[in-house]
Design a protein around this motif. Structure first.
Motif, PDB file in Angstrom:
ATOM      1  N   MET A  96      -3.449  -0.017   0.414  1.00  0.00           N
ATOM      2  CA  MET A  96      -2.019  -0.266   0.576  1.00  0.00           C
ATOM      3  C   MET A  96      -1.451   0.825   1.469  1.00  0.00           C
ATOM      4  SD  MET A  96      -1.042  -1.284  -3.368  1.00  0.00           S
ATOM      5  CE  MET A  96       0.633  -1.828  -2.956  1.00  0.00           C
ATOM      6  N   LEU A  97      -1.133   0.454   2.712  1.00  0.00           N
ATOM      7  CA  LEU A  97      -0.550   1.413   3.630  1.00  0.00           C
ATOM      8  C   LEU A  97       0.950   1.512   3.393  1.00  0.00           C
ATOM      9  CD1 LEU A  97      -2.476   0.652   6.945  1.00  0.00           C
ATOM     10  CD2 LEU A  97      -2.971   2.355   5.193  1.00  0.00           C
ATOM     11  N   SER A 110       0.403   6.292   0.794  1.00  0.00           N
ATOM     12  CA  SER A 110       1.840   6.219   0.521  1.00  0.00           C
ATOM     13  C   SER A 110       2.191   6.898  -0.794  1.00  0.00           C
ATOM     14  CB  SER A 110       2.284   4.751   0.470  1.00  0.00           C
ATOM     15  OG  SER A 110       3.610   4.636  -0.011  1.00  0.00           O
ATOM     16  N   LEU A 111       3.094   7.855  -0.741  1.00  0.00           N
ATOM     17  CA  LEU A 111       3.501   8.547  -1.959  1.00  0.00           C
ATOM     18  C   LEU A 111       4.394   7.672  -2.835  1.00  0.00           C
ATOM     19  CD1 LEU A 111       4.090  12.219  -0.767  1.00  0.00           C
ATOM     20  CD2 LEU A 111       2.016  11.085  -1.542  1.00  0.00           C
ATOM     21  N   ILE A 112       5.110   6.716  -2.240  1.00  0.00           N
ATOM     22  CA  ILE A 112       5.934   5.828  -3.070  1.00  0.00           C
ATOM     23  C   ILE A 112       5.059   4.809  -3.800  1.00  0.00           C
ATOM     24  CG2 ILE A 112       8.068   6.162  -1.767  1.00  0.00           C
ATOM     25  CD1 ILE A 112       7.580   3.486  -0.400  1.00  0.00           C
ATOM     26  N   VAL A 113       3.957   4.410  -3.201  1.00  0.00           N
ATOM     27  CA  VAL A 113       2.994   3.546  -3.900  1.00  0.00           C
ATOM     28  C   VAL A 113       2.331   4.329  -5.026  1.00  0.00           C
ATOM     29  CG1 VAL A 113       0.790   2.331  -3.677  1.00  0.00           C
ATOM     30  CG2 VAL A 113       2.575   1.990  -1.973  1.00  0.00           C
ATOM     31  N   LEU A 114       1.925   5.567  -4.726  1.00  0.00           N
ATOM     32  CA  LEU A 114       1.336   6.420  -5.762  1.00  0.00           C
ATOM     33  C   LEU A 114       2.286   6.590  -6.933  1.00  0.00           C
ATOM     34  CD1 LEU A 114      -0.781   8.497  -6.788  1.00  0.00           C
ATOM     35  CD2 LEU A 114       0.487  10.227  -5.500  1.00  0.00           C
ATOM     36  N   ASP A 115       3.551   6.849  -6.652  1.00  0.00           N
ATOM     37  CA  ASP A 115       4.535   7.068  -7.707  1.00  0.00           C
ATOM     38  C   ASP A 115       4.710   5.822  -8.561  1.00  0.00           C
ATOM     39  OD1 ASP A 115       6.609   8.801  -8.910  1.00  0.00           O
ATOM     40  OD2 ASP A 115       7.980   7.272  -8.168  1.00  0.00           O
ATOM     41  N   ALA A 116       4.654   4.645  -7.931  1.00  0.00           N
ATOM     42  CA  ALA A 116       4.866   3.389  -8.665  1.00  0.00           C
ATOM     43  C   ALA A 116       3.678   3.019  -9.544  1.00  0.00           C
ATOM     44  CB  ALA A 116       5.143   2.261  -7.681  1.00  0.00           C
ATOM     45  N   LEU A 117       2.471   3.446  -9.167  1.00  0.00           N
ATOM     46  CA  LEU A 117       1.269   2.985  -9.870  1.00  0.00           C
ATOM     47  C   LEU A 117       0.531   4.076 -10.637  1.00  0.00           C
ATOM     48  CD1 LEU A 117      -0.260   0.624  -7.141  1.00  0.00           C
ATOM     49  CD2 LEU A 117       1.167  -0.011  -9.100  1.00  0.00           C
ATOM     50  N   LYS A 118       0.960   5.309 -10.536  1.00  0.00           N
ATOM     51  CA  LYS A 118       0.189   6.421 -11.095  1.00  0.00           C
ATOM     52  C   LYS A 118       0.027   6.355 -12.614  1.00  0.00           C
ATOM     53  CE  LYS A 118       4.244   9.463 -11.219  1.00  0.00           C
ATOM     54  NZ  LYS A 118       4.884  10.651 -10.606  1.00  0.00           N
ATOM     55  N   ALA A 119       0.919   5.655 -13.303  1.00  0.00           N
ATOM     56  CA  ALA A 119       0.834   5.571 -14.767  1.00  0.00           C
ATOM     57  C   ALA A 119      -0.043   4.413 -15.240  1.00  0.00           C
ATOM     58  CB  ALA A 119       2.230   5.444 -15.372  1.00  0.00           C
ATOM     59  N   MET A 124      -5.912   1.166 -13.507  1.00  0.00           N
ATOM     60  CA  MET A 124      -6.159   1.341 -12.080  1.00  0.00           C
ATOM     61  C   MET A 124      -6.778   2.690 -11.762  1.00  0.00           C
ATOM     62  SD  MET A 124      -2.797  -0.213 -10.184  1.00  0.00           S
ATOM     63  CE  MET A 124      -2.184  -1.858 -10.562  1.00  0.00           C
ATOM     64  N   LYS A 125      -7.634   2.672 -10.749  1.00  0.00           N
ATOM     65  CA  LYS A 125      -8.111   3.916 -10.156  1.00  0.00           C
ATOM     66  C   LYS A 125      -7.343   4.092  -8.843  1.00  0.00           C
ATOM     67  CE  LYS A 125     -12.516   4.781 -10.027  1.00  0.00           C
ATOM     68  NZ  LYS A 125     -13.952   4.707  -9.619  1.00  0.00           N
ATOM     69  N   ILE A 126      -6.623   5.179  -8.717  1.00  0.00           N
ATOM     70  CA  ILE A 126      -5.812   5.431  -7.524  1.00  0.00           C
ATOM     71  C   ILE A 126      -6.515   6.472  -6.660  1.00  0.00           C
ATOM     72  CG2 ILE A 126      -3.537   6.027  -6.622  1.00  0.00           C
ATOM     73  CD1 ILE A 126      -3.481   3.615  -8.478  1.00  0.00           C
ATOM     74  N   VAL A 127      -6.760   6.128  -5.396  1.00  0.00           N
ATOM     75  CA  VAL A 127      -7.360   7.055  -4.433  1.00  0.00           C
ATOM     76  C   VAL A 127      -6.294   7.383  -3.399  1.00  0.00           C
ATOM     77  CG1 VAL A 127      -9.175   7.412  -2.731  1.00  0.00           C
ATOM     78  CG2 VAL A 127      -9.636   6.040  -4.778  1.00  0.00           C
ATOM     79  N   LEU A 128      -5.825   8.632  -3.413  1.00  0.00           N
ATOM     80  CA  LEU A 128      -4.804   9.056  -2.449  1.00  0.00           C
ATOM     81  C   LEU A 128      -5.502   9.693  -1.256  1.00  0.00           C
ATOM     82  CD1 LEU A 128      -1.781   9.425  -1.796  1.00  0.00           C
ATOM     83  CD2 LEU A 128      -1.914  11.672  -2.902  1.00  0.00           C
ATOM     84  N   LEU A 129      -5.284   9.113  -0.090  1.00  0.00           N
ATOM     85  CA  LEU A 129      -5.871   9.640   1.138  1.00  0.00           C
ATOM     86  C   LEU A 129      -5.209  10.950   1.522  1.00  0.00           C
ATOM     87  CD1 LEU A 129      -6.004   6.291   3.126  1.00  0.00           C
ATOM     88  CD2 LEU A 129      -7.934   7.451   2.040  1.00  0.00           C
ATOM     89  N   GLY A 130      -5.992  11.911   1.942  1.00  0.00           N
ATOM     90  CA  GLY A 130      -5.436  13.195   2.356  1.00  0.00           C
ATOM     91  C   GLY A 130      -4.851  13.119   3.760  1.00  0.00           C
ATOM     92  N   GLY A 131      -4.246  14.210   4.204  1.00  0.00           N
ATOM     93  CA  GLY A 131      -3.691  14.240   5.552  1.00  0.00           C
ATOM     94  C   GLY A 131      -2.404  15.025   5.617  1.00  0.00           C
ATOM     95  N   GLU A 178       4.523   9.420   3.537  1.00  0.00           N
ATOM     96  CA  GLU A 178       3.110   9.077   3.523  1.00  0.00           C
ATOM     97  C   GLU A 178       2.293  10.170   4.195  1.00  0.00           C
ATOM     98  OE1 GLU A 178       3.121   5.379   5.666  1.00  0.00           O
ATOM     99  OE2 GLU A 178       2.744   6.366   7.581  1.00  0.00           O
ATOM    100  N   LEU A 179       0.970  10.090   3.999  1.00  0.00           N
ATOM    101  CA  LEU A 179       0.041  11.027   4.616  1.00  0.00           C
ATOM    102  C   LEU A 179      -0.670  10.332   5.766  1.00  0.00           C
ATOM    103  CD1 LEU A 179      -1.385  12.334   1.249  1.00  0.00           C
ATOM    104  CD2 LEU A 179       0.188  13.565   2.737  1.00  0.00           C
ATOM    105  N   ARG A 180      -0.858  11.069   6.855  1.00  0.00           N
ATOM    106  CA  ARG A 180      -1.532  10.485   8.008  1.00  0.00           C
ATOM    107  C   ARG A 180      -2.181  11.585   8.839  1.00  0.00           C
ATOM    108  NH1 ARG A 180       3.874   8.752  11.221  1.00  0.00           N
ATOM    109  NH2 ARG A 180       3.878   7.151   9.626  1.00  0.00           N
ATOM    110  N   GLY A 181      -2.911  11.178   9.852  1.00  0.00           N
ATOM    111  CA  GLY A 181      -3.590  12.147  10.705  1.00  0.00           C
ATOM    112  C   GLY A 181      -5.100  11.997  10.615  1.00  0.00           C
TER     113      GLY A 181
END
Length: 251
Positions: A96-97, A120-129, A133-140, A148-151
């Motif tokens: 989910m970008l 996306s930090l807003i996606v992380l915030d909505a689903l972190k609880a 689900m297993k949430i994988v947050l991309l670094g950057g 969001e994180l990018r680069g």
């Protein structure tokens, strides 16, 4: 302005963006009380409201572009997001970008057994609880405008991952150029996502049709499915279908 209103305004200005449930916990208030305070602050043009929270309007704090878009075409985005979420099955791994339309999918995914890869930090915030689900947050590198994180770090991480689906969006789209963004530094990320996912979904509301921008995130041949709303002209639907894109209209 009451002392409590000032406290909440200061909190929003310091943090730039705050969710309603966050404010209820920080200030030990009911959700209805927080909403009334936010309504009063918004009427005074001291904050910008969005679905589920508020952002600062202070000149010393830059509003995130993503927060300003929450209430733009939100009904269409909700329909598109719900239709997109119907394609996600138990056990899927999805990317989910960032973007508000993709964010709106979150509430329709809750309770499912999924692996969610996101920048996306807003996606992380909505689903972190979500315990299922297993949430994988991309670094950057953090981009404040899009929360969001990018680069290169983000793209490099994706090289070692795979997904069933990627869900993304665009600021504009036209048949001949494809799907567009003002963020040149995100092109590498999009291309890498398209390589590692089995199926690519583009979620864009009809107000973005024929709007141009500087960079191309995807051409028609990169996309498997376009999900839009009933405002998308018939000729646009037919043009994308001729290019091999499945077009789904959320109603």
């Amino acid at each position: 302005m009451t002392a409590r209103e000032m406290e909440i305004l200061n909190y929003i200005n310091i943090n730039k963006i705050a969710k309603t449930d966050e404010l209820t916990k920080v200030f030990s208030l009911s959700e209805s009380t927080v909403r009334r305070i936010l309504d009063r602050l918004e009427r005074q043009k001291l904050i910008v409201r969005f679905h589920g929270g508020a952002a600062s309007t202070s000149e010393s704090q830059n509003n995130t572009a993503v927060s300003a878009r929450f209430n733009i075409q939100n009904k269409k985005k909700e329909l598109i997001a719900k239709k997109a979420a119907e394609h996600v099955k138990e056990g899927n791994t999805i990317i989910m970008l960032g973007g508000t339309t993709v964010y709106y999918m979150c509430k329709y995914l809750k309770g499912k057994n999924l692996t969610v890869i996101t920048n996306s930090l807003i996606v992380l915030d909505a689903l972190k609880a979500e315990k299922s689900m297993k949430i994988v947050l991309l670094g950057g590198e953090y981009n404040n405008d899009e929360a969001e994180l990018r680069g290169s770090l983000t793209s490099n991480t994706l090289q070692r991952l795979g997904a069933d689906y990627v869900f993304t969006s665009a600021t504009g789209f036209v048949e001949d150029r494809g799907f567009l963004t003002p963020h040149i530094d995100s092109i590498e990320l999009y291309n890498m996502c398209f390589q590692v996912a089995k199926r690519v979904f583009m979620l864009v509301d009809s107000s973005k049709y024929q709007k141009s921008d500087v960079a191309i995130t995807a051409r028609s041949e990169d996309i498997d499915c376009l999900i839009s709303d009933s405002g998308l002209p018939d000729e646009a639907r037919e043009a994308f279908m001729r290019k091999g894109v499945e077009v789904i209209i959320a109603e």
